[in-house]
Design a protein around this motif. Structure first.
Motif, PDB file in Angstrom:
ATOM      1  N   PRO A 161       5.625   1.144  13.595  1.00 27.56           N
ATOM      2  CA  PRO A 161       5.117   0.368  14.731  1.00 27.56           C
ATOM      3  C   PRO A 161       4.307   1.210  15.713  1.00 27.56           C
ATOM      4  O   PRO A 161       3.612   0.661  16.566  1.00 27.56           O
ATOM      5  N   GLU A 162       4.361   2.536  15.547  1.00 28.46           N
ATOM      6  CA  GLU A 162       3.568   3.417  16.420  1.00 28.46           C
ATOM      7  C   GLU A 162       2.072   3.337  16.108  1.00 28.46           C
ATOM      8  O   GLU A 162       1.246   3.803  16.879  1.00 28.46           O
ATOM      9  N   LEU A 163       1.754   2.771  14.926  1.00 26.30           N
ATOM     10  CA  LEU A 163       0.364   2.733  14.460  1.00 26.30           C
ATOM     11  C   LEU A 163      -0.110   1.286  14.346  1.00 26.30           C
ATOM     12  O   LEU A 163       0.703   0.363  14.298  1.00 26.30           O
ATOM     13  N   VAL A 164      -1.418   1.117  14.279  1.00 23.28           N
ATOM     14  CA  VAL A 164      -2.016  -0.208  14.114  1.00 23.28           C
ATOM     15  C   VAL A 164      -2.639  -0.275  12.727  1.00 23.28           C
ATOM     16  O   VAL A 164      -3.479   0.568  12.388  1.00 23.28           O
ATOM     17  N   PHE A 165      -2.222  -1.262  11.953  1.00 23.24           N
ATOM     18  CA  PHE A 165      -2.740  -1.398  10.586  1.00 23.24           C
ATOM     19  C   PHE A 165      -3.590  -2.656  10.481  1.00 23.24           C
ATOM     20  O   PHE A 165      -3.253  -3.701  11.029  1.00 23.24           O
ATOM     21  N   ASP A 166      -4.680  -2.530   9.716  1.00 23.81           N
ATOM     22  CA  ASP A 166      -5.543  -3.660   9.441  1.00 23.81           C
ATOM     23  C   ASP A 166      -5.907  -3.621   7.962  1.00 23.81           C
ATOM     24  O   ASP A 166      -5.730  -2.591   7.299  1.00 23.81           O
ATOM     25  N   ALA A 167      -6.421  -4.724   7.439  1.00 18.71           N
ATOM     26  CA  ALA A 167      -6.768  -4.774   6.013  1.00 18.71           C
ATOM     27  C   ALA A 167      -8.109  -5.468   5.815  1.00 18.71           C
ATOM     28  O   ALA A 167      -8.421  -6.438   6.513  1.00 18.71           O
ATOM     29  N   VAL A 168      -8.871  -4.940   4.880  1.00 14.24           N
ATOM     30  CA  VAL A 168     -10.092  -5.603   4.395  1.00 14.24           C
ATOM     31  C   VAL A 168      -9.841  -5.889   2.933  1.00 14.24           C
ATOM     32  O   VAL A 168      -9.723  -4.967   2.119  1.00 14.24           O
ATOM     33  N   ALA A 176      -4.653  -4.222  -0.217  1.00 17.18           N
ATOM     34  CA  ALA A 176      -4.850  -3.801   1.179  1.00 17.18           C
ATOM     35  C   ALA A 176      -3.945  -4.600   2.117  1.00 17.18           C
ATOM     36  O   ALA A 176      -3.287  -4.038   3.004  1.00 17.18           O
ATOM     37  N   GLU A 177      -3.896  -5.903   1.908  1.00 17.22           N
ATOM     38  CA  GLU A 177      -3.101  -6.758   2.809  1.00 17.22           C
ATOM     39  C   GLU A 177      -1.601  -6.481   2.667  1.00 17.22           C
ATOM     40  O   GLU A 177      -0.889  -6.348   3.676  1.00 17.22           O
ATOM     41  N   GLU A 178      -1.132  -6.403   1.424  1.00 15.00           N
ATOM     42  CA  GLU A 178       0.308  -6.196   1.207  1.00 15.00           C
ATOM     43  C   GLU A 178       0.754  -4.840   1.735  1.00 15.00           C
ATOM     44  O   GLU A 178       1.798  -4.704   2.367  1.00 15.00           O
ATOM     45  N   MET A 179      -0.054  -3.824   1.485  1.00 16.16           N
ATOM     46  CA  MET A 179       0.310  -2.488   1.940  1.00 16.16           C
ATOM     47  C   MET A 179       0.253  -2.408   3.466  1.00 16.16           C
ATOM     48  O   MET A 179       1.119  -1.792   4.094  1.00 16.16           O
ATOM     49  N   ALA A 180      -0.741  -3.044   4.069  1.00 17.54           N
ATOM     50  CA  ALA A 180      -0.856  -3.018   5.535  1.00 17.54           C
ATOM     51  C   ALA A 180       0.360  -3.697   6.180  1.00 17.54           C
ATOM     52  O   ALA A 180       0.909  -3.203   7.175  1.00 17.54           O
ATOM     53  N   LYS A 181       0.780  -4.819   5.617  1.00 13.77           N
ATOM     54  CA  LYS A 181       1.966  -5.534   6.156  1.00 13.77           C
ATOM     55  C   LYS A 181       3.203  -4.647   6.063  1.00 13.77           C
ATOM     56  O   LYS A 181       4.008  -4.564   6.986  1.00 13.77           O
ATOM     57  N   PHE A 182       3.374  -4.011   4.902  1.00 10.05           N
ATOM     58  CA  PHE A 182       4.547  -3.156   4.671  1.00 10.05           C
ATOM     59  C   PHE A 182       4.560  -1.983   5.641  1.00 10.05           C
ATOM     60  O   PHE A 182       5.573  -1.686   6.283  1.00 10.05           O
ATOM     61  N   LEU A 183       3.409  -1.312   5.785  1.00 11.02           N
ATOM     62  CA  LEU A 183       3.352  -0.121   6.641  1.00 11.02           C
ATOM     63  C   LEU A 183       3.483  -0.475   8.116  1.00 11.02           C
ATOM     64  O   LEU A 183       4.044   0.293   8.895  1.00 11.02           O
ATOM     65  N   ALA A 184       2.982  -1.644   8.503  1.00  7.49           N
ATOM     66  CA  ALA A 184       3.077  -2.055   9.912  1.00  7.49           C
ATOM     67  C   ALA A 184       4.541  -2.191  10.329  1.00  7.49           C
ATOM     68  O   ALA A 184       4.907  -1.891  11.468  1.00  7.49           O
ATOM     69  N   LYS A 185       5.386  -2.635   9.396  1.00  6.94           N
ATOM     70  CA  LYS A 185       6.827  -2.765   9.705  1.00  6.94           C
ATOM     71  C   LYS A 185       7.471  -1.387   9.806  1.00  6.94           C
ATOM     72  O   LYS A 185       8.347  -1.149  10.633  1.00  6.94           O
ATOM     73  N   GLN A 186       7.027  -0.466   8.931  1.00  4.90           N
ATOM     74  CA  GLN A 186       7.633   0.874   8.907  1.00  4.90           C
ATOM     75  C   GLN A 186       7.212   1.718  10.100  1.00  4.90           C
ATOM     76  O   GLN A 186       7.993   2.521  10.586  1.00  4.90           O
ATOM     77  N   ILE A 230      -5.423   2.289  11.465  1.00  5.59           N
ATOM     78  CA  ILE A 230      -5.647   2.582  10.048  1.00  5.59           C
ATOM     79  C   ILE A 230      -6.032   1.283   9.352  1.00  5.59           C
ATOM     80  O   ILE A 230      -5.275   0.310   9.372  1.00  5.59           O
ATOM     81  N   THR A 231      -7.219   1.281   8.748  1.00  3.48           N
ATOM     82  CA  THR A 231      -7.705   0.105   8.025  1.00  3.48           C
ATOM     83  C   THR A 231      -7.687   0.400   6.532  1.00  3.48           C
ATOM     84  O   THR A 231      -8.269   1.390   6.088  1.00  3.48           O
ATOM     85  N   LEU A 232      -7.007  -0.456   5.794  1.00  5.13           N
ATOM     86  CA  LEU A 232      -6.932  -0.313   4.336  1.00  5.13           C
ATOM     87  C   LEU A 232      -7.948  -1.261   3.698  1.00  5.13           C
ATOM     88  O   LEU A 232      -8.077  -2.415   4.137  1.00  5.13           O
ATOM     89  N   VAL A 233      -8.658  -0.761   2.689  1.00  5.88           N
ATOM     90  CA  VAL A 233      -9.747  -1.526   2.087  1.00  5.88           C
ATOM     91  C   VAL A 233      -9.568  -1.554   0.577  1.00  5.88           C
ATOM     92  O   VAL A 233      -9.542  -0.498  -0.070  1.00  5.88           O
TER      93      VAL A 233
END
Lengths: 69, 224
Positions: free
Chosen positions: B69-76, B57-67, B32-35
């Motif tokens: 771990p089954e998913l891969v998060f990236d941010a633009v 995008a960056e803050e939300m991706a960091k937060f969700l990655a901790k919640q 999941i990439t957040l933009v």
């Protein structure tokens, strides 16, 4: 004689068969919050305000896409 | 599954309260990439996530990655623009478009027309009502209508500007929004996504109005 008037998520059946789309627009503008200049579709096809609606027609006044998010 | 969430405002944040949880248990490993080029601000706390500082995008991706771990998060951490839309929206993507301007909707819609396989779900609202539009392309065929179409000239010929194109000194007034409407639109976007997964997606658009608590799905016919 009923026609179905739709705008956005709302609709109403009204006895306006034989009237023009312009008449329907004016009559329903407030009830259905129809924007000025909204495109009119009868049974999915674009029509002008002088088009006469028939019983059983569905008239949609197309609501603009939501802008915000 | 490759998913792009473009716009991490009211609708995007509402979407991200549910979508990762759904994906984690059904589509583990999804990317999941957040933009978004914008930063969280205190004034947005009534509708958006409660982060203090930093790019959305960056803050939300960091937060969700901790919640999750089954998913891969990236941010633009930039707005979608002519310069980056080709790298942001790619073949095979599922795109949730949660932006606040029609210029970006047009830009992303045009990019999707270049792709053979893409699912674009776009949502937007006014204060108590809104809509979603769905553009599904498969093997180069348009199964549901592009979102910039003759029924929505406001998107086909946008009067606003993509945020990436605005000058530094351009101030854009934000109209007030209601969290509940953002939520209703996000829910409808997720419903369309589920319908797609289950092979039951057969509409181009859904209108939502929270006062009468109505929704209406529409399948449009293109004028040839």
């Amino acid at each position: 004689m009923a026609v179905r008037v739709v705008s956005g998520a709302s609709s109403q059946n009204v006895d306006l068969a034989g009237k023009t789309v312009g008449d329907v627009r004016a009559f329903m503008a407030q009830a259905l919050n129809i924007a000025d200049g909204a495109q009119a579709l009868v049974t999915g096809h674009s029509v002008g305000d002088d088009h006469v609606v028939a019983e059983g027609d569905q008239i949609e006044f197309v609501r603009e896409a939501g802008e915000k998010g | 599954m490759n998913i792009k969430i473009i716009g991490i405002g009211g609708i995007g944040c509402s979407l991200l309260k549910t979508l990762p949880q759904f994906l984690a248990f059904r589509f583990e490993g999804s990317e999941i990439t957040l933009v978004d080029g914008d930063n969280f601000e205190p004034r947005n706390r009534d509708r958006q996530a409660d982060f203090e500082v930093g790019n959305k995008a960056e803050e939300m991706a960091k937060f969700l990655a901790k919640q999750w771990p089954e998913l891969v998060f990236d941010a633009v951490s930039s707005y979608v623009s002519l310069e980056n839309v080709i790298s942001v929206v790619r073949e095979g993507d599922i795109v949730f478009l949660c932006v606040d301007n029609h210029a970006t909707r047009r830009l992303v819609s045009d990019r999707c027309q270049d792709l053979d396989d893409v699912l674009l779900i776009s949502g937007g609202n006014e204060f108590t009502d809104g809509n979603i539009q769905v553009n599904w392309r498969r093997d180069g065929e348009e199964l549901t209508m592009s979102i910039a179409n003759e029924f929505h000239p406001e998107i086909l010929f946008p009067r606003d500007k993509n945020p990436a194109e605005r000058g530094c000194d351009e101030i854009v007034e934000s109209a007030p929004q209601l969290l509940l409407t953002n939520n209703a639109v996000a829910t409808s976007m997720l419903n369309a996504f589920y319908a797609f997964l289950e092979g039951k997606l057969d509409y181009d658009e859904v209108y939502i109005d929270i006062f009468p608590n109505n929704t209406r799905s529409v399948k449009r016919e293109r004028v040839v």
